[in-house]
Scaffold this active site. Sequence first.
Site: not given
Length: 560
Positions: A501-503, A505
């Site tokens: 996961a990113c910030i 998504r």
Amino acid sequence: MASTITTTSTSKRREKFRRAFEMFGRSFLLPVSVLPAAGILQGLGSAFTNPDTVKMYPWMANHAFQFVMGFLSSMGSAAFNNLPVIFAVGVAVGLAKHEKGSAAVSGLLGFLTLHVMLNFLLTSTGKLVNTTGMNPTAAKLALADKMQTSVLGIQTMDLNVFGGIIVGVIVYFVHKHAIKMHVPKVLDFFSGPRLVPILIMPAMSLAAVVLFFVWPTVQTGISALSVAVLKSGTVGTFFYGVIERLLLPFGLHHGLNWPVRTTALGGVFHIAGQEYQGTIAAYMAALAHGGAINPMITRFSSGKFVYNMFGLPAAALAMYSCARPENKKRVGSLLLAAAATSFLTGITEPIEFTFLFVAPALYGIHAILVGITMAATSAMGAAYLTPTGHGLINFIIYGVLQGPRTHWWIMPLAGVFCAVMYYFVFRFAINKFDFQTPGREIDGEITLHGKEETRQKMGVHTLKDEQPKKESSNGKMSTHNQAIELIKAHGGPDNIVSVDACITRLRIDVKNKNLVDSQKIVQQLGAMGFSESGMQMQSIYGGHANVLKMEIQDMLGLTE
């Protein structure tokens, strides 16, 4: 047949390169995650200790108030003054897929080893600059002249943030192979994660030798590129804005943004007799030392406030005006929430993805308008910047509160013209090419509606949303059950390769994307949007994405 094989091979190489670039860019997310909070602390402290501001408002000269503000500024500077070591640890942890604790320790040890060995090489060859008896300013100038600096009390070659990134990448490769290496039974204690720090020391010593000979040439090249970037002026700012937006849907924009913000690629600036590389460090130094701010420091940031706060809301208004009359009430609440989010916080993904996936051509138009906006704002002399988050809140902290030297009033002036441009261009394109933006669908169906659904769709989260949700009496899905359903929607455990996961998504790599039920993910499992990037499925969940990642990793035995 040979042509088909060649095409397939080329496609695989491109996909491998894209994935590597994306992974590299995402590895910056951890080290830079500290910058917003540190920036706010230093921004507030600098705003209220600025001599010009104190002169305008004499009550600020109160000793207790100045002590508190200076205290805040010093807290923030702890991060900005030590970016290289933060990147060394952060990039190593961000790239590592397993045993991240070992990667973190190895990153710190590798960073220290690199600079201790560079100090040894400089001393042994008689190249270490002698600063004994010099005042601090003269010492810094003497060191800078020979491309040397002091890092954590170690006099060494000035690698700046590049040094931290190099350490993080080397640690990643050593860590990747070392944790799986077999050692003799008698040395079994040192196997796995414990072996990584041991191997890092000789690895970074070798890297120090290589850098000692090649870095002066590399630094010369970087300086030349930095000068070229600065000389590109308005044209360069335009292309930066266009390219950065085009990279966003693929998750590759971090690989462009953070090198510019934190390394010499964003420019080398001299402030109060000291050299600063990258736009963030230079801007924070300019705030701390007072006086005029060079607009070249902020040109890759100032225009973002304009299109986030004025351009995208105007695009939302254009989409609303083009909606079918019977759908305007429902689509209006959707777009209003998206526009408010963009204006206040600078979170643009909800509104950008609203038109990206229904009319990709509009996104291309948006990218061009972004370039024009950024170039025009910079040309007008705007001089405000934020580490991340280009919305009203950060504009007040980093622009308005810093006084007239930021030329903050340019933002609303440019914003009016930007809003008009976005509105009429979007309205014309939507009507001319009959783009099916929200509310223009033939069946008139708006899939998401209601307060809770709109908030999730638009990425507006409260603190409650950041915590794992439990099953409530009204039947809402818990994080645990949501994770179970997401696994099923991605084809089951056997179809899932990795989870990250990113910030905002949730990123799930799958073996067979035909087994993925994207409609269920968006319509039933609360995703604000969905996209594919090769075999990686990306679901937008805002701040809840990381919680879901950890829950799914626990279920599949992929815990980091």
